[in-house]
Enzyme design. Structure first.
Site, PDB file in Angstrom:
ATOM      1  N   GLY A  28      -2.934 -17.764 -14.027  1.00 58.52           N
ATOM      2  CA  GLY A  28      -3.857 -17.573 -14.729  1.00 58.52           C
ATOM      3  C   GLY A  28      -4.991 -16.496 -14.013  1.00 58.52           C
ATOM      4  O   GLY A  28      -4.532 -15.384 -13.443  1.00 58.52           O
ATOM      5  N   HIS A  34      -2.898  -9.668 -18.371  1.00 59.31           N
ATOM      6  CA  HIS A  34      -2.358 -10.698 -19.566  1.00 59.31           C
ATOM      7  C   HIS A  34      -2.585 -10.536 -20.638  1.00 59.31           C
ATOM      8  O   HIS A  34      -1.603 -10.729 -20.890  1.00 59.31           O
ATOM      9  CB  HIS A  34      -2.940 -11.971 -18.254  1.00 59.31           C
ATOM     10  CG  HIS A  34      -3.139 -12.697 -16.974  1.00 59.31           C
ATOM     11  ND1 HIS A  34      -3.866 -11.605 -16.556  1.00 59.31           N
ATOM     12  CD2 HIS A  34      -1.954 -12.191 -16.449  1.00 59.31           C
ATOM     13  CE1 HIS A  34      -3.390 -12.468 -15.194  1.00 59.31           C
ATOM     14  NE2 HIS A  34      -2.313 -12.367 -14.781  1.00 59.31           N
ATOM     15  N   GLY A 144       4.816  -8.080 -17.256  1.00 60.51           N
ATOM     16  CA  GLY A 144       4.381  -6.969 -16.855  1.00 60.51           C
ATOM     17  C   GLY A 144       5.465  -6.227 -15.807  1.00 60.51           C
ATOM     18  O   GLY A 144       5.711  -7.046 -14.726  1.00 60.51           O
ATOM     19  N   GLN A 150      10.078  -8.194  -9.437  1.00 63.26           N
ATOM     20  CA  GLN A 150       9.790  -9.555 -10.133  1.00 63.26           C
ATOM     21  C   GLN A 150      10.623  -9.479 -11.350  1.00 63.26           C
ATOM     22  O   GLN A 150      11.216 -10.411 -11.434  1.00 63.26           O
ATOM     23  CB  GLN A 150       8.421  -9.961 -10.095  1.00 63.26           C
ATOM     24  CG  GLN A 150       8.240 -11.329 -11.099  1.00 63.26           C
ATOM     25  CD  GLN A 150       6.678 -11.557 -11.249  1.00 63.26           C
ATOM     26  OE1 GLN A 150       6.581 -12.517 -10.055  1.00 63.26           O
ATOM     27  NE2 GLN A 150       6.672 -11.874 -12.380  1.00 63.26           N
ATOM     28  N   VAL A 173      -0.904  -1.980 -17.244  1.00 56.61           N
ATOM     29  CA  VAL A 173      -2.225  -1.669 -17.884  1.00 56.61           C
ATOM     30  C   VAL A 173      -3.415  -1.803 -16.696  1.00 56.61           C
ATOM     31  O   VAL A 173      -3.474  -2.266 -15.303  1.00 56.61           O
ATOM     32  CB  VAL A 173      -3.389  -3.333 -18.575  1.00 56.61           C
ATOM     33  CG1 VAL A 173      -4.391  -3.205 -19.096  1.00 56.61           C
ATOM     34  CG2 VAL A 173      -2.085  -3.510 -19.498  1.00 56.61           C
ATOM     35  N   ARG A 184      -6.429 -10.170  -8.112  1.00 58.23           N
ATOM     36  CA  ARG A 184      -6.387 -10.231  -6.770  1.00 58.23           C
ATOM     37  C   ARG A 184      -7.965  -9.404  -6.488  1.00 58.23           C
ATOM     38  O   ARG A 184      -8.487  -9.196  -5.837  1.00 58.23           O
ATOM     39  CB  ARG A 184      -5.950 -10.069  -5.848  1.00 58.23           C
ATOM     40  CG  ARG A 184      -4.689 -10.896  -5.517  1.00 58.23           C
ATOM     41  CD  ARG A 184      -3.707 -11.065  -4.870  1.00 58.23           C
ATOM     42  NE  ARG A 184      -2.674 -12.140  -3.885  1.00 58.23           N
ATOM     43  CZ  ARG A 184      -1.538 -12.014  -4.601  1.00 58.23           C
ATOM     44  NH1 ARG A 184      -1.222 -12.116  -5.526  1.00 58.23           N
ATOM     45  NH2 ARG A 184      -0.940 -13.281  -4.009  1.00 58.23           N
TER      46      ARG A 184
HETATM   47  P1  AMP Z   1       0.307 -13.302 -12.280  1.00 58.32           P
HETATM   48  O1  AMP Z   1      -0.803 -13.894 -13.009  1.00 58.32           O
HETATM   49  O2  AMP Z   1      -0.308 -12.920 -10.837  1.00 58.32           O
HETATM   50  O3  AMP Z   1       1.695 -13.221 -11.786  1.00 58.32           O
HETATM   51  O4  AMP Z   1       0.916 -12.504 -13.390  1.00 58.32           O
HETATM   52  C1  AMP Z   1       1.611 -12.877 -14.803  1.00 58.32           C
HETATM   53  C2  AMP Z   1       1.778 -11.660 -15.434  1.00 58.32           C
HETATM   54  O5  AMP Z   1       0.944 -10.468 -15.890  1.00 58.32           O
HETATM   55  C3  AMP Z   1       3.062 -11.518 -14.966  1.00 58.32           C
HETATM   56  O6  AMP Z   1       4.186 -10.873 -15.195  1.00 58.32           O
HETATM   57  C4  AMP Z   1       2.721  -9.933 -14.128  1.00 58.32           C
HETATM   58  O7  AMP Z   1       3.512  -8.770 -14.006  1.00 58.32           O
HETATM   59  C5  AMP Z   1       1.699  -9.858 -15.525  1.00 58.32           C
HETATM   60  N1  AMP Z   1       0.983  -8.811 -15.013  1.00 58.32           N
HETATM   61  C6  AMP Z   1      -0.164  -9.099 -13.819  1.00 58.32           C
HETATM   62  N2  AMP Z   1      -0.762  -7.761 -13.533  1.00 58.32           N
HETATM   63  C7  AMP Z   1      -0.285  -6.873 -15.015  1.00 58.32           C
HETATM   64  C8  AMP Z   1      -1.279  -5.321 -15.367  1.00 58.32           C
HETATM   65  N3  AMP Z   1      -2.341  -4.841 -15.211  1.00 58.32           N
HETATM   66  N4  AMP Z   1      -0.538  -5.224 -16.093  1.00 58.32           N
HETATM   67  C9  AMP Z   1       0.628  -5.335 -17.176  1.00 58.32           C
HETATM   68  N5  AMP Z   1       1.025  -6.829 -17.028  1.00 58.32           N
HETATM   69  C10 AMP Z   1      -0.183  -7.353 -15.613  1.00 58.32           C
END
Ligand code: AMP
Length: 281
Positions: A28, A34, A144, A150, A173, A184
């Protein structure tokens, strides 16, 4: 857009879906990173399921679970705009009921870098992702490149445990100045936001040295480290030049390499990475 909070309801809905299903797991506080995953999923699947779950199991005791940013209403509005079909947002009790005691653990690739600095982190990630795969039964799941380790850990889990789905990696991105989008980033003060650019600068330096023929991984790590150390607000956890699949540190960069780093700016821990590769490498 259907918003679902229970596993029973999600499974029931899944059993009625025809055609391919793409899953985008998130915690979220959504941003363009995302939404890029969502757009890739939409292009390739009839139905897109986005999960929103701040997974307590992947945060250490000293980490930021309590202060992790949350704004479900805004998230739902963004997903509605992207024409997502299903949002799965379970409670922690729904995912980890009393007596929960089964864990998925990937060895080796999950023990390095993030795994070494955040013990138990990937055990939490792989367990919740395996549960989401069992609940949603997606044909494809989108992750991502921003979280490169991960991605490597999840690919290994899927391969080792014969999970029947495709893992799709989506490029990172970034803000116009290069900072990788992250939920964050919202914690950064204006001064810290400026200092946070040092991650991207270090990655660009590695790319530039490599483009100019530098093939010593140690030299790349050293140059990046001194650049980051010149920023007073930055504290390095690691600077790595490693094999993208096994995360083993390289001596010579004579094959594709994952250059990754984790740096704390003030109180906010940030990670980023690039892949060095050339045609015919
Ligand atoms: P999170 O909500 O941080 O757990 O991220 C959810 C998904 O979004 C994960 O697969 C992340 O790698 C991806 N994600 C987070 N930040 C980015 C970004 N800047 N560019 C591409 N994917 C992202």
């Amino acid at each position: 857009m259907k918003v679902i909070t229970t596993i029973a309801e999600m499974k029931n809905l899944r059993s009625q879906l025809a055609g391919s299903v793409g899953l985008v797991p998130t915690m979220g506080y959504l941003h363009e990173g995302h939404l890029e995953l969502v757009r890739h999923a939409r292009m390739e699947n009839l139905t897109v399921v986005v999960s929103i779950f701040v997974n307590p199991a992947q945060f250490g005791l000293q980490e930021d679970f309590a202060t992790y940013p949350r704004d479900p209403e805004r998230d739902l509005a963004l997903l509605e705009k992207e024409r997502v079909s299903v949002v799965f947002m379970p409670s922690a009790e729904e995912i980890y009921p009393q007596g929960f005691s089964s864990w998925v653990e990937v060895e080796k690739v999950a023990e390095r870098l993030e795994g070494a600095f955040r013990p138990g982190h990937f055990r939490g990630v792989t367990t919740v992702v395996a549960k989401l795969f069992n609940i949603v039964e997606p044909d494809r799941a989108y992750f991502g490149q921003k979280d490169a380790q991960q991605l490597a850990v999840i690919k290994k889990m899927v391969s080792d445990l014969n999970m029947d789905l495709e893992i799709v990696a989506v490029p990172t991105v970034r803000e116009p100045d290069g900072l990788a989008l992250s939920s964050r980033n919202t914690h950064l003060s204006p001064r810290e936001r400026q200092a946070a650019l040092v991650l991207w600068k270090a990655l660009c330096l590695a790319q530039e040295l490599w483009d100019n023929g530098e093939r010593s991984a140690e030299r790349l790590r050293q140059e990046m480290t001194s650049l980051i150390e010149s920023e007073p607000l930055a504290k390095i956890d690691y600077v790595s030049v490693a094999d993208p699949d096994t995360l083993e540190e390289l001596v010579k960069v004579d094959r594709p390499a994952l250059v990754s780093l984790a740096v704390t700016i003030g109180k906010t821990r940030l990670i980023d990475n690039i892949i060095l590769e050339a045609d015919g490498m």
